[in-house]
Design a protein around this motif. Sequence first.
Motif, mmCIF file in Angstrom:
data_model
loop_
_atom_site.group_PDB
_atom_site.id
_atom_site.type_symbol
_atom_site.label_atom_id
_atom_site.label_comp_id
_atom_site.label_asym_id
_atom_site.label_seq_id
_atom_site.Cartn_x
_atom_site.Cartn_y
_atom_site.Cartn_z
ATOM 1 N N ALA A 1 8.321 9.748 2.657
ATOM 2 C CA ALA A 1 8.593 9.244 4.011
ATOM 3 C C ALA A 1 9.496 8.014 3.970
ATOM 4 C CB ALA A 1 7.272 8.912 4.709
ATOM 5 N N VAL A 2 9.298 7.141 2.982
ATOM 6 C CA VAL A 2 10.157 5.954 2.852
ATOM 7 C C VAL A 2 11.584 6.374 2.517
ATOM 8 C CG1 VAL A 2 10.617 3.901 1.458
ATOM 9 C CG2 VAL A 2 8.296 4.365 2.255
ATOM 10 N N ARG B 1 13.044 9.069 3.324
ATOM 11 C CA ARG B 1 13.631 9.629 4.550
ATOM 12 C C ARG B 1 14.052 8.521 5.514
ATOM 13 N NH1 ARG B 1 10.669 14.416 8.023
ATOM 14 N NH2 ARG B 1 12.393 14.886 9.460
ATOM 15 N N SER B 2 13.218 7.478 5.654
ATOM 16 C CA SER B 2 13.545 6.372 6.558
ATOM 17 C C SER B 2 14.748 5.584 6.062
ATOM 18 C CB SER B 2 12.335 5.446 6.715
ATOM 19 O OG SER B 2 11.278 6.105 7.381
ATOM 20 N N ALA C 1 17.750 7.534 6.845
ATOM 21 C CA ALA C 1 18.011 7.611 8.284
ATOM 22 C C ALA C 1 18.638 6.336 8.827
ATOM 23 C CB ALA C 1 16.712 7.913 9.032
ATOM 24 N N PHE C 2 18.271 5.173 8.263
ATOM 25 C CA PHE C 2 18.744 3.902 8.799
ATOM 26 C C PHE C 2 19.833 3.262 7.941
ATOM 27 C CE2 PHE C 2 14.408 4.272 10.629
ATOM 28 C CZ PHE C 2 14.795 4.366 11.953
ATOM 29 N N SER D 1 10.368 14.064 2.193
ATOM 30 C CA SER D 1 11.663 13.421 2.462
ATOM 31 C C SER D 1 12.596 14.322 3.254
ATOM 32 C CB SER D 1 12.339 13.024 1.150
ATOM 33 O OG SER D 1 12.927 14.155 0.515
ATOM 34 N N SER E 1 4.724 3.497 4.692
ATOM 35 C CA SER E 1 5.962 4.133 5.123
ATOM 36 C C SER E 1 6.295 3.794 6.577
ATOM 37 C CB SER E 1 5.863 5.654 4.952
ATOM 38 O OG SER E 1 4.798 6.187 5.718
ATOM 39 N N VAL E 2 5.265 3.619 7.412
ATOM 40 C CA VAL E 2 5.501 3.236 8.804
ATOM 41 C C VAL E 2 6.068 1.822 8.868
ATOM 42 C CG1 VAL E 2 4.411 2.784 11.034
ATOM 43 C CG2 VAL E 2 3.732 4.781 9.689
ATOM 44 N N GLY F 1 9.626 1.827 7.858
ATOM 45 C CA GLY F 1 10.460 2.411 8.897
ATOM 46 C C GLY F 1 10.728 1.449 10.044
ATOM 47 N N SER G 1 14.446 0.065 10.883
ATOM 48 C CA SER G 1 15.002 0.321 12.205
ATOM 49 C C SER G 1 15.525 -0.964 12.850
ATOM 50 C CB SER G 1 13.934 0.954 13.103
ATOM 51 O OG SER G 1 14.403 1.112 14.414
#
Length: 312
Positions: free
Chosen positions: A178-179, A181-182, A185-186, A209, A295-296, A299, A303
Amino acid sequence: MAGNDQRRGGLRKTNKKGMVKGSGGQARRALKGKGPTPKAEDREYHAKYRAKKAAERRAQGRHEKETDEFVVGRNPVVECLKAKVPATALYVGQGTGADDRLTEAVTLANHRGIPVIEKPKFELDRMTGNAMHQGLGLLIPPFKYAEAEDLVEAARATGQPGLIVVLDNITDPRNLGAVIRSVAAFGGNGVVIPERRSASVTAVAWRTSAGTAARLPVARATNLVRTLKMFQQNGYQVVGLDAGGDHTLDTYDGTENVVIVVGSEGKGISRLVGETCDTIMSVPMVEWVESLNASVAAGVVLSEFARQRRVK
């Protein structure tokens, strides 16, 4: 004749030894030198010997982790193929009943040029070590990790401020995926994980991911403190996330070169890593929520930093 009686105890010994010339040689072996003293790490009773053996076991453990991995089961195999997890072969058990998922797996493998190999069921059992493979096994090679220095060079090549995430005490591969992927994404430049006591980029992390692990470099560090100091020497601010931070996300300027250090929800950041950080920062939350999943939290910070860079 006295002394020559053949009865037991009556026989006179005639080969009695007296002084022998050079009798000092009897202790020659005892006087012989034992040679040079072995090195401390070669002496079984020495602490350095035990430390050497422990290091060898750890190295062996790392080697074992870096072998090929089998993903088994129809749903997991299809998910990996859809996420474009790199694979070297798809094994199908002979006589396996076909359904939509098996057909989809074979079709996806053919489209990606992955060899589809049929094997007898008993051999597939042996290869995967799992009799619950449902007739499918996807062979995934070890992930190719980057070096932390590579992330610095890649960020410098973009001409933009670097944005890197370092994970400390993260052992769940889903969090790692998840990290990754974040960060992708950013607009981040990569992720760094410790070599030991950390989740690795396995099939689970790949799936979480959503395929971004194929394009975002992930580096592995033998010593996180030394790696963080390397980032600092290259002009990065190292920010550790912790609920008791002396700064908050609302006031921190994340538009320059920055490394975000994320610890686990339970253990947080280890002491030496925390002491190496330039800043400890918290994410503003309502009081009755103690912490965020790793991971949250990553993110949220990524962001906000991406927003700051867009409006700068």
